[in-house]
Write an enzyme that holds these catalytic residues in place. Structure first.
Site, short mmCIF file in Angstrom:
data_model
loop_
_atom_site.label_atom_id
_atom_site.label_comp_id
_atom_site.label_asym_id
_atom_site.label_seq_id
_atom_site.Cartn_x
_atom_site.Cartn_y
_atom_site.Cartn_z
N LYS A 66 -34.23 -10.77 -45.55
CA LYS A 66 -33.79 -11.39 -44.29
C LYS A 66 -33.03 -10.38 -43.44
O LYS A 66 -32.11 -9.70 -43.95
CB LYS A 66 -32.89 -12.59 -44.58
CG LYS A 66 -32.22 -13.20 -43.35
CD LYS A 66 -31.46 -14.48 -43.71
CE LYS A 66 -30.81 -15.13 -42.52
NZ LYS A 66 -29.51 -14.54 -42.15
N SER A 75 -25.72 -19.90 -48.86
CA SER A 75 -25.14 -18.56 -48.70
C SER A 75 -24.37 -18.11 -49.94
O SER A 75 -23.70 -18.91 -50.59
CB SER A 75 -24.19 -18.57 -47.50
OG SER A 75 -23.42 -17.38 -47.46
N THR A 87 -30.20 -10.69 -47.79
CA THR A 87 -29.86 -10.39 -46.39
C THR A 87 -29.49 -8.92 -46.27
O THR A 87 -28.61 -8.43 -46.99
CB THR A 87 -28.69 -11.28 -45.93
OG1 THR A 87 -29.12 -12.65 -45.99
CG2 THR A 87 -28.28 -10.96 -44.50
N TYR A 104 -25.98 -11.72 -50.73
CA TYR A 104 -25.39 -10.53 -50.10
C TYR A 104 -25.25 -9.50 -51.20
O TYR A 104 -24.52 -9.70 -52.17
CB TYR A 104 -24.01 -10.86 -49.50
CG TYR A 104 -24.06 -11.34 -48.07
CD1 TYR A 104 -24.78 -10.63 -47.10
CD2 TYR A 104 -23.36 -12.47 -47.68
CE1 TYR A 104 -24.81 -11.07 -45.78
CE2 TYR A 104 -23.39 -12.91 -46.36
CZ TYR A 104 -24.13 -12.20 -45.42
OH TYR A 104 -24.16 -12.63 -44.13
N HIS A 135 -29.39 -12.10 -37.34
CA HIS A 135 -28.16 -12.75 -37.78
C HIS A 135 -27.58 -13.61 -36.66
O HIS A 135 -26.36 -13.75 -36.51
CB HIS A 135 -27.16 -11.68 -38.22
CG HIS A 135 -26.39 -12.02 -39.48
ND1 HIS A 135 -26.69 -11.49 -40.71
CD2 HIS A 135 -25.32 -12.82 -39.70
CE1 HIS A 135 -25.84 -11.94 -41.61
NE2 HIS A 135 -25.01 -12.76 -41.03
C1 LIG Z 1 -21.02 -18.91 -38.76
C2 LIG Z 1 -22.21 -18.18 -39.29
C3 LIG Z 1 -22.19 -17.70 -40.59
C4 LIG Z 1 -23.29 -17.02 -41.11
N1 LIG Z 1 -23.26 -16.62 -42.41
C5 LIG Z 1 -24.37 -16.04 -42.95
C6 LIG Z 1 -24.42 -15.75 -44.34
O1 LIG Z 1 -23.48 -16.02 -45.09
N2 LIG Z 1 -25.55 -15.15 -44.82
C7 LIG Z 1 -26.62 -14.85 -44.02
O2 LIG Z 1 -27.62 -14.31 -44.49
N3 LIG Z 1 -26.60 -15.15 -42.70
C8 LIG Z 1 -25.53 -15.74 -42.16
N4 LIG Z 1 -25.54 -16.11 -40.84
C9 LIG Z 1 -26.76 -15.90 -40.03
C10 LIG Z 1 -27.71 -17.10 -40.17
O3 LIG Z 1 -28.33 -17.14 -41.44
C11 LIG Z 1 -28.85 -17.06 -39.14
O4 LIG Z 1 -29.50 -15.81 -39.21
C12 LIG Z 1 -28.41 -17.32 -37.70
O5 LIG Z 1 -27.34 -18.23 -37.64
C13 LIG Z 1 -29.60 -17.86 -36.92
O6 LIG Z 1 -29.29 -18.05 -35.59
P1 LIG Z 1 -28.84 -19.48 -34.94
O7 LIG Z 1 -27.43 -19.66 -35.36
O8 LIG Z 1 -28.98 -19.20 -33.48
O9 LIG Z 1 -29.77 -20.54 -35.46
C14 LIG Z 1 -24.43 -16.79 -40.29
C15 LIG Z 1 -24.46 -17.28 -38.99
C16 LIG Z 1 -23.38 -17.99 -38.48
C17 LIG Z 1 -23.46 -18.54 -37.08
#
Ligand SMILES: Cc1cc2nc3c(=O)[nH]c(=O)nc-3n(C[C@H](O)[C@H](O)[C@H](O)COP(=O)(O)O)c2cc1C
Length: 369
Positions: free
Chosen positions: A239, A114, A163, A137, A263
């Site tokens: 994404k 990330s 993203t 981002y 997300h």
């Molecule tokens: C705590 C947390 C932080 C996240 N931070 C980012 C991030 O920095 N960048 C991003 O593209 N997606 C982020 N996401 C989304 C994840 O990339 C992903 O789309 C999502 O967690 C997938 O679902 P799952 O948690 O059910 O596997 C985050 C998700 C969580 C739970």
């Protein structure tokens, strides 16, 4: 029994890790890591969509040289279970993203790092030689995007993931109720060198509209995707795609692939499950553009269902943070191992020996309820 082995006792699937992590992490950190936006409708729907789909296995087929390998953008990967980008791994474990990289390298998993990592993208790369992609981002100042891109290229990242579904934060009520705030020691270190060029999220004054906020007025658009694609020879994936028409726009802008994602239900609540829209997106971009998916994947059978609906690979977000919280690198390696083993066993029990053999005929076509 070693201490590491003892810490894994009783953990036999990803749900066990979620339960253990919820017991170990402070309540506010757990709310940040695990909750969905608003009422959690989308977060639950992501999981429910997997529950509702049924497999329709075949038996007595010969499998002599089975494997889970795939080719993507000219590279060969051992299996289709990738690590989704998630922010601030230091919240879950002191070794933070370094631990995640070590586990990814050990289990040959692609790790999408990330922008908001708590360890710099160079230090993550130096921690272990996992296959790695960088998640961007978008920043309103294009020079910042370019600087991050050049750093990712120099540090051996193999693809860029832009993203696009979170230009502003979701309505994360559970987190707000918990009183969560990022500890002062944990910082988005990748962005610190450009602190003077970044927009600050800020707080809306009473009566101020979000539409006046620079985060909205300077939000990325499709021209920015096209611009980013032109700045690099690395494949760029977009994404956060849910609509087939947006998937087509991403391809027109030069994206090499798309990631169907909401997300993990953390941004806009009340959108469909990613598994529901996946086949529509796959049909819209055609067979030559890889479509990846994330959201709610907990089981090898979930991975198999996503692949049967046309995904080239899947990503897991929260489970990695659960693994980190429970046992650092060992925990992440264990959840990757569990999921991969479950995928392999469900392939064997369905009569398929390679990812190429997986298609929609593996899914029960009757009532899905
Ligand atoms: C705590 C947390 C932080 C996240 N931070 C980012 C991030 O920095 N960048 C991003 O593209 N997606 C982020 N996401 C989304 C994840 O990339 C992903 O789309 C999502 O967690 C997938 O679902 P799952 O948690 O059910 O596997 C985050 C998700 C969580 C739970």
């Amino acid at each position: 029994m070693s201490q590491a082995e003892a810490s894994l006792q009783g953990l036999s699937c990803l749900a066990d890790y979620a339960q253990r992590a919820s017991e170990l992490l402070p309540a506010a950190t757990w709310a940040y890591v695990n909750a969905g936006a608003a009422d959690g409708i989308t977060q639950r729907r992501n999981a429910a969509a997997f529950e509702q789909r049924m497999l329709w296995p075949r038996v007595l087929r010969r499998i002599t040289e089975g494997n889970t390998e795939l080719e993507l953008f000219g590279k060969r990967y051992a299996h289709p279970i990738f690590i989704a980008p998630t922010a601030f791994h230091a919240l879950a474990h002191a070794d933070a993203e370094r631990a995640t990289a070590i586990a990814a390298a050990a289990l040959q998993a692609v790790y999408v790092v990330s922008t908001q990592a708590s360890v710099s993208l160079e230090d993550v790369a130096a921690a272990a030689p996992s296959p790695r992609w960088f998640q961007l981002y978008w920043q309103a100042d294009k020079d910042v995007n370019l600087a991050l891109l050049r750093r990712a290229e120099a540090a051996g990242y193999e693809a860029i993931v832009m993203t696009v579904d979170a230009p502003i934060q979701g309505n994360r009520n559970a987190e707000q109720r918990s009183g969560f705030s990022l500890p002062a020691s944990i910082k988005p270190v990748n962005l610190l060198p450009y602190a003077d060029k970044l927009q600050t999220p800020g707080v809306l004054e009473a009566g101020q509209s979000l539409f006046q906020h620079p985060l909205v007025t300077q939000m990325a658009n499709w021209d920015d995707v096209a611009w980013l694609v032109k700045q690099t020879t690395l494949p760029v994936l977009v994404k956060g795609i849910l609509h087939p028409a947006d998937a087509q726009l991403a391809v027109q802008a030069g994206a090499a692939g798309v990631i169907v994602s909401n997300h993990g239900g953390r941004v806009l609540d009340s959108v469909p499950a990613t598994l529901e829209v996946l086949p529509l997106v796959v049909a819209a971009v055609g067979p030559h553009v890889p479509v990846l998916v994330d959201g709610g994947i907990q089981r090898g059978t979930d991975v198999l269902k996503a692949l049967a609906l046309g995904a080239k690979a899947v990503l897991i977000g929260r489970p990695v943070l659960h693994g980190l919280a429970v046992a650092g690198a060992t925990g992440v390696a264990h959840i990757l191992h569990l999921l991969r083993t479950e995928l392999e066993s469900s392939m064997v029990l369905s009569g398929v020996g390679s990812l190429e053999d997986i298609d929609s005929s593996l899914l029960w076509q009757g009532s899905n309820t």
